[in-house]
Write a protein that holds these residues in place. Structure first.
Motif, short mmCIF file in Angstrom:
data_model
loop_
_atom_site.label_atom_id
_atom_site.label_comp_id
_atom_site.label_asym_id
_atom_site.label_seq_id
_atom_site.Cartn_x
_atom_site.Cartn_y
_atom_site.Cartn_z
N ARG A 26 40.41 -5.08 18.52
CA ARG A 26 39.46 -5.39 17.45
C ARG A 26 38.53 -6.53 17.85
NH1 ARG A 26 40.83 -3.32 12.27
NH2 ARG A 26 42.64 -1.95 12.38
N VAL B 159 34.27 -6.36 18.09
CA VAL B 159 33.34 -7.22 17.36
C VAL B 159 32.59 -8.16 18.30
CG1 VAL B 159 34.83 -9.23 16.88
CG2 VAL B 159 33.16 -8.49 15.16
N GLN C 142 28.75 -8.23 18.22
CA GLN C 142 28.25 -8.82 16.98
C GLN C 142 28.40 -10.34 17.00
OE1 GLN C 142 26.67 -7.36 13.98
NE2 GLN C 142 26.24 -9.55 14.09
N HIS D 54 28.70 -12.51 5.33
CA HIS D 54 29.66 -11.78 6.16
C HIS D 54 31.05 -11.78 5.53
CE1 HIS D 54 31.80 -10.06 9.46
NE2 HIS D 54 32.51 -11.16 9.64
N SER E 227 31.50 -9.29 2.90
CA SER E 227 31.60 -7.90 3.37
C SER E 227 33.01 -7.53 3.80
CB SER E 227 30.64 -7.68 4.55
OG SER E 227 31.13 -8.29 5.74
N LEU E 228 33.85 -8.54 4.00
CA LEU E 228 35.22 -8.28 4.47
C LEU E 228 36.22 -8.07 3.34
CD1 LEU E 228 35.40 -10.95 7.33
CD2 LEU E 228 34.81 -8.53 7.52
N THR F 140 36.75 -11.09 10.90
CA THR F 140 36.64 -9.63 10.97
C THR F 140 37.93 -9.02 11.50
OG1 THR F 140 34.27 -9.87 11.44
CG2 THR F 140 35.28 -7.72 11.89
N SER G 53 41.03 -9.69 8.97
CA SER G 53 40.93 -8.96 7.71
C SER G 53 41.20 -7.48 7.91
CB SER G 53 39.56 -9.17 7.07
OG SER G 53 38.52 -8.62 7.89
#
Length: 426
Positions: free
Chosen positions: A11, A15, A18, A46, A49-50, A131, A134
């Motif tokens: 993960r 990311v 980004q 941000h 959004s999580l 990110t 989560s």
């Protein structure tokens, strides 16, 4: 458990691009301490959004805290901290996304503004870690606080801000951390984690010395009292203060800014010296302050002036306990590799993350991000063919974007290891 570490790394890799984009945007749009409005807005957008459990904004100015409660039972809470402010330093690092920002209204300005200390990297890496973690919340036993702290470099002297102000505002009270963790990018070899048991960073205090004389025309100095020679004597004396404390515990007193009010043909009323004290051993701070006050007041008196000395924005040393470090070294080595986790020497840099570590326990380490290698004495030197070696706060300071994913992995794996009980003292 090994599968979960693999998932964290996968993960993080996903990311990584980004994180680089965030970092480059932040680098191009830096904001000074207590003015981090755009930075805080980017972070908040941000985190929203999580789907975190709670997002706290406007803390101690523009601080942001995101709360992630894991899906498994657990009482541990890890606070991952990044600082978000920039510096009044021109950007000469030579990248296409270099900053051209100028803060016209900042006290004492206008100032060119740049992320010459790497806080853009810290912010982007913690956004990436948010990110990653989560996305695995159902496998986390406990909670994570993503702490984005403003004003680490120190707010204007007539304002409050920074880590202590966040604590005073109760930003981390619920749930209260059982560990605070963070790291700072440095001119060390890329991907190296540096650590020190004891004081990772020194204690600091901002110093303001106001020398007062009597204003008069420059053509008749005998009819007034010139504060400039007194200020010069203080400057000269400051360079000898290190000889008045133990040479085995380094200290520095540096005057970084001098200001007066007047013009070329006027002997002004006051001269103000602004500086910083740094002590590798915190107990020396009181002694150095006493000696600096004695130097300033008596030097001024020798020129028939007076001197008022103020000590502001005191920051305790960042102290890493042996038990915490022993618990964390396996995590660091898993992230960076055995040969890239190295003990570092003491530094007189400071960081008010110490407020979090002192209150909750935890660790603060460093992450190398430059084209460097270690010499035979384990000191960093420029790597052949690289971009050189530039200290934090230098206008040429730079960071390697490809190293940022290591920071995302470091945050994520420290967080999981603490929540699972693998990283805890004793």
């Amino acid at each position: 458990m090994s599968d979960l570490y693999g998932d964290l790394d996968t993960r993080a890799a996903a990311v990584a691009a980004q994180v680089v984009r965030w970092r480059q945007h932040l680098h191009e749009h830096p904001e000074l301490s207590n003015r981090e409005t755009g930075t805080a807005a980017l972070i908040t957008t941000h985190l929203k959004s999580l789907g975190l459990d709670d997002i706290r904004t406007d803390i101690a100015g523009h601080g942001v805290v995101g709360v992630l409660r894991g899906g498994l039972p657990g009482d541990r809470v890890v606070a991952l901290r990044a600082d978000i402010d920039a510096l009044p330093v021109p950007d000469l690092c030579g990248v296409p996304f270099a900053s051209h920002a100028v803060d016209q209204d900042y006290p004492g300005g206008p100032f060119p503004v740049s992320h010459a200390c790497g806080h853009d990297c810290h912010t982007a890496m913690l956004m990436g870690a948010a990110t990653v973690l989560s996305g695995l919340r159902e496998q986390l036993p406990g909670s994570v606080l993503f702490v984005f702290q403003p004003a680490e470099e120190g707010p204007p002297v007539d304002e409050k801000g920074g880590a202590r102000a966040m604590l005073d505002a109760g930003a981390l009270d619920d749930p209260a951390p059982t560990m605070a963790f963070g790291f700072h990018v440095t001119p060390y070899p890329k991907g190296y984690i540096g650590y020190r048991v004891g004081n990772q960073f020194g204690a600091s205090s901002l110093v303001k010395i106001t020398v007062t004389g009597q204003q008069v025309h420059g053509s008749t100095p005998w009819m007034g009292i010139d504060p400039m020679p007194a200020a010069g004597a203080i400057l000269t004396g400051v360079g000898q203060l290190y000889r008045q404390v133990s040479a085995f515990d380094p200290i520095t007193v540096s005057i970084g800014h001098i200001e007066d009010v007047g013009r070329f043909n006027i002997i002004g009323q006051t001269v103000t010296l602004w500086g910083t004290i740094r002590c590798s051993v915190e107990r020396d701070m009181a002694e150095v302050r006493t000696r600096l006050r004695t130097l300033a007041t008596n030097s001024a008196a020798a020129y028939n002036c007076s001197a008022a000395v103020e000590f502001l924005q005191d920051v305790p040393a960042v102290h890493n306990e042996q038990a915490w470090m022993d618990a964390a070294l396996p995590t660091f080595r898993r992230v960076a590799g055995d040969d890239r986790v190295v003990a570092t020497g003491p530094t007189l840099g400071y960081d008010d993350v110490s407020e979090f570590v002192n209150r909750y326990g935890g660790l603060y380490v460093t992450l190398g991000v430059q084209d460097a290698q270690l010499d035979e004495t384990d000191l960093p030197v420029p790597a052949p063919g690289g971009r050189g070696l530039y200290m934090n706060h230098n206008p040429h300071f730079y960071a390697d974007d490809d190293t940022l994913v290591t920071g995302v992995r470091l945050h994520a794996q420290v967080a999981y290891d603490h929540l699972s009980g693998a990283l805890a003292p004793g």
